[in-house]
Design a protein around this motif. Sequence first.
Motif, PDB file in Angstrom:
ATOM      1  N   GLN A   1      57.346   2.732   2.124  1.00 30.97           N
ATOM      2  CA  GLN A   1      57.516   1.335   1.733  1.00 30.97           C
ATOM      3  C   GLN A   1      56.569   0.938   0.607  1.00 30.97           C
ATOM      4  OE1 GLN A   1      57.816  -2.309   4.584  1.00 30.97           O
ATOM      5  NE2 GLN A   1      55.647  -2.103   4.136  1.00 30.97           N
ATOM      6  N   ASP A   2      55.331   1.426   0.658  1.00 28.50           N
ATOM      7  CA  ASP A   2      54.308   0.946  -0.273  1.00 28.50           C
ATOM      8  C   ASP A   2      54.154   1.795  -1.534  1.00 28.50           C
ATOM      9  OD1 ASP A   2      53.846  -1.118   1.398  1.00 28.50           O
ATOM     10  OD2 ASP A   2      51.914  -0.431   2.153  1.00 28.50           O
ATOM     11  N   VAL A   3      54.321   3.098  -1.420  1.00 31.58           N
ATOM     12  CA  VAL A   3      54.139   3.959  -2.597  1.00 31.58           C
ATOM     13  C   VAL A   3      55.120   3.601  -3.719  1.00 31.58           C
ATOM     14  CG1 VAL A   3      54.306   6.328  -3.450  1.00 31.58           C
ATOM     15  CG2 VAL A   3      53.062   5.850  -1.337  1.00 31.58           C
ATOM     16  N   PRO A   4      56.412   3.348  -3.422  1.00 32.08           N
ATOM     17  CA  PRO A   4      57.308   2.926  -4.512  1.00 32.08           C
ATOM     18  C   PRO A   4      56.851   1.643  -5.198  1.00 32.08           C
ATOM     19  CG  PRO A   4      58.595   3.640  -2.630  1.00 32.08           C
ATOM     20  CD  PRO A   4      57.168   3.586  -2.177  1.00 32.08           C
ATOM     21  N   LEU A   5      56.248   0.720  -4.442  1.00 33.72           N
ATOM     22  CA  LEU A   5      55.732  -0.505  -5.057  1.00 33.72           C
ATOM     23  C   LEU A   5      54.594  -0.185  -6.018  1.00 33.72           C
ATOM     24  CD1 LEU A   5      55.663  -2.996  -2.038  1.00 33.72           C
ATOM     25  CD2 LEU A   5      57.272  -2.946  -3.940  1.00 33.72           C
TER      26      LEU A   5
ATOM     27  N   ILE B   1      54.190   2.654  -7.614  1.00 30.04           N
ATOM     28  CA  ILE B   1      54.812   3.286  -8.786  1.00 30.04           C
ATOM     29  C   ILE B   1      55.442   2.226  -9.682  1.00 30.04           C
ATOM     30  CG2 ILE B   1      56.663   4.836  -9.533  1.00 30.04           C
ATOM     31  CD1 ILE B   1      56.157   6.467  -6.997  1.00 30.04           C
ATOM     32  N   LEU B   2      56.094   1.244  -9.052  1.00 30.99           N
ATOM     33  CA  LEU B   2      56.725   0.163  -9.808  1.00 30.99           C
ATOM     34  C   LEU B   2      55.701  -0.615 -10.629  1.00 30.99           C
ATOM     35  CD1 LEU B   2      59.342  -1.404 -10.376  1.00 30.99           C
ATOM     36  CD2 LEU B   2      58.824  -2.825  -8.395  1.00 30.99           C
ATOM     37  N   CYS B   3      54.507  -0.787 -10.083  1.00 31.64           N
ATOM     38  CA  CYS B   3      53.447  -1.479 -10.824  1.00 31.64           C
ATOM     39  C   CYS B   3      53.132  -0.752 -12.124  1.00 31.64           C
ATOM     40  CB  CYS B   3      52.188  -1.573  -9.968  1.00 31.64           C
ATOM     41  SG  CYS B   3      52.319  -2.661  -8.541  1.00 31.64           S
ATOM     42  N   PHE B   4      52.985   0.560 -12.041  1.00 34.50           N
ATOM     43  CA  PHE B   4      52.658   1.340 -13.238  1.00 34.50           C
ATOM     44  C   PHE B   4      53.821   1.346 -14.226  1.00 34.50           C
ATOM     45  CE2 PHE B   4      49.290   2.922 -10.521  1.00 34.50           C
ATOM     46  CZ  PHE B   4      48.246   3.133 -11.414  1.00 34.50           C
ATOM     47  N   VAL B   5      55.035   1.455 -13.694  1.00 33.80           N
ATOM     48  CA  VAL B   5      56.203   1.421 -14.578  1.00 33.80           C
ATOM     49  C   VAL B   5      56.303   0.063 -15.264  1.00 33.80           C
ATOM     50  CG1 VAL B   5      58.726   1.502 -14.653  1.00 33.80           C
ATOM     51  CG2 VAL B   5      57.464   3.142 -13.249  1.00 33.80           C
ATOM     52  N   GLY B   6      56.024  -0.993 -14.503  1.00 29.15           N
ATOM     53  CA  GLY B   6      56.138  -2.345 -15.040  1.00 29.15           C
ATOM     54  C   GLY B   6      55.181  -2.640 -16.180  1.00 29.15           C
TER      55      GLY B   6
ATOM     56  N   GLY C   1      44.464  -0.574   6.461  1.00 24.54           N
ATOM     57  CA  GLY C   1      43.767  -1.553   5.635  1.00 24.54           C
ATOM     58  C   GLY C   1      43.686  -1.144   4.178  1.00 24.54           C
ATOM     59  N   VAL C   2      43.360   0.128   3.933  1.00 23.18           N
ATOM     60  CA  VAL C   2      43.226   0.607   2.550  1.00 23.18           C
ATOM     61  C   VAL C   2      44.577   0.608   1.847  1.00 23.18           C
ATOM     62  CG1 VAL C   2      42.672   2.611   1.123  1.00 23.18           C
ATOM     63  CG2 VAL C   2      41.155   1.959   3.007  1.00 23.18           C
ATOM     64  N   LEU C   3      45.615   1.087   2.534  1.00 22.61           N
ATOM     65  CA  LEU C   3      46.946   1.150   1.918  1.00 22.61           C
ATOM     66  C   LEU C   3      47.432  -0.240   1.527  1.00 22.61           C
ATOM     67  CD1 LEU C   3      49.426   2.897   1.191  1.00 22.61           C
ATOM     68  CD2 LEU C   3      50.308   2.397   3.485  1.00 22.61           C
ATOM     69  N   ALA C   4      47.343  -1.175   2.462  1.00 20.26           N
ATOM     70  CA  ALA C   4      47.807  -2.537   2.176  1.00 20.26           C
ATOM     71  C   ALA C   4      46.984  -3.176   1.065  1.00 20.26           C
ATOM     72  CB  ALA C   4      47.738  -3.381   3.446  1.00 20.26           C
ATOM     73  N   ALA C   5      45.676  -2.976   1.116  1.00 26.03           N
ATOM     74  CA  ALA C   5      44.806  -3.600   0.118  1.00 26.03           C
ATOM     75  C   ALA C   5      45.090  -3.064  -1.279  1.00 26.03           C
ATOM     76  CB  ALA C   5      43.343  -3.361   0.492  1.00 26.03           C
ATOM     77  N   VAL C   6      45.175  -1.748  -1.410  1.00 20.71           N
ATOM     78  CA  VAL C   6      45.385  -1.147  -2.730  1.00 20.71           C
ATOM     79  C   VAL C   6      46.736  -1.558  -3.306  1.00 20.71           C
ATOM     80  CG1 VAL C   6      45.736   1.025  -3.956  1.00 20.71           C
ATOM     81  CG2 VAL C   6      43.852   0.804  -2.324  1.00 20.71           C
TER      82      VAL C   6
ATOM     83  N   GLU D   1      48.910  -4.070  -2.386  1.00 19.43           N
ATOM     84  CA  GLU D   1      49.129  -5.503  -2.581  1.00 19.43           C
ATOM     85  C   GLU D   1      48.260  -6.064  -3.699  1.00 19.43           C
ATOM     86  OE1 GLU D   1      48.873  -7.712   1.003  1.00 19.43           O
ATOM     87  OE2 GLU D   1      50.432  -6.551   2.031  1.00 19.43           O
ATOM     88  N   GLU D   2      47.020  -5.636  -3.769  1.00 18.11           N
ATOM     89  CA  GLU D   2      46.160  -6.119  -4.849  1.00 18.11           C
ATOM     90  C   GLU D   2      46.660  -5.633  -6.207  1.00 18.11           C
ATOM     91  OE1 GLU D   2      43.410  -8.251  -4.810  1.00 18.11           O
ATOM     92  OE2 GLU D   2      44.252  -8.634  -2.834  1.00 18.11           O
ATOM     93  N   THR D   3      47.115  -4.386  -6.247  1.00 23.52           N
ATOM     94  CA  THR D   3      47.641  -3.855  -7.506  1.00 23.52           C
ATOM     95  C   THR D   3      48.896  -4.602  -7.927  1.00 23.52           C
ATOM     96  OG1 THR D   3      46.771  -1.656  -6.973  1.00 23.52           O
ATOM     97  CG2 THR D   3      48.451  -1.782  -8.690  1.00 23.52           C
TER      98      THR D   3
END
Length: 245
Positions: free
Chosen positions: A114-118, A120-125, A205-210, A212-214
């Motif tokens: 669920q989170d890794v594609p998001l 990746i999308l940040c970097f693509v965006g 905690g780390v996964l959600a933080a990284v 969502e903040e990104t």
Amino acid sequence: MITLIAGGGLSAIALLAGLLVSVNNALQYAVGSVRPEEFRTNELVGIPLTIAGAVGLLYLWPPVQRAVARVIPVRPGSPVMYLTVVLGLLLVSQQVGAQVQSGPPLTFGYLLAQDVPLLILCFVGVGIFVRRSPRSATERLGLVSPHRKRWWLVAVLGIGVFIAVAFAIEAVANVVSPSQQKQVTDVTTVLFSHFNNPAAIIFLGVLAAVVEETLFRGALLPRFGIVISSVLFAALHTQYALSFA
């Protein structure tokens, strides 16, 4: 052009689907086929979807885009911005109609999927490998080393404040809407039942933080401003449905 068509198409589909749900639900209620509580539940799906689709189509009109741009920092005429607005509207409409209900416990694999594609999308965006190098894209998203000498102290204080605020909100929710708060607590207990040890809690905690903040602070906030970013963030954090908690 494809982005613009995608946004307009999604808006049109949402409008038609919302109208279909609402009209069909009203007809069934009129003949006594659905109970009042079912009618309200269905309308909470159909009406927000209809409104989101209508607003999405209305936003295609340049004067509307220019009017919105005077209030919030959006760029009129941008297909990417238009698609972002449409997706945000659909997200908010979906959350309005969401119901507090349990499901199978979340797993490590599910959260990563669920989170890794998001991420990746940040970097693509931000244009990695197109407009920016990997290093430049990372800096654009704010993924840099802390500059303050005592950043760890700020982090500890921030965590303490967050925990205090979270407990305060939960205490107030238990008083204001105890039944719904109990539902949220029960659902949360089931969903996160696999994360019941220190390593799993740290991972969560780390996964959600990284991610969502990104996504919100790194990718969206500098580009779309505080209003849109905050609305999208809130829409994703409504505890499985809109509630006080």
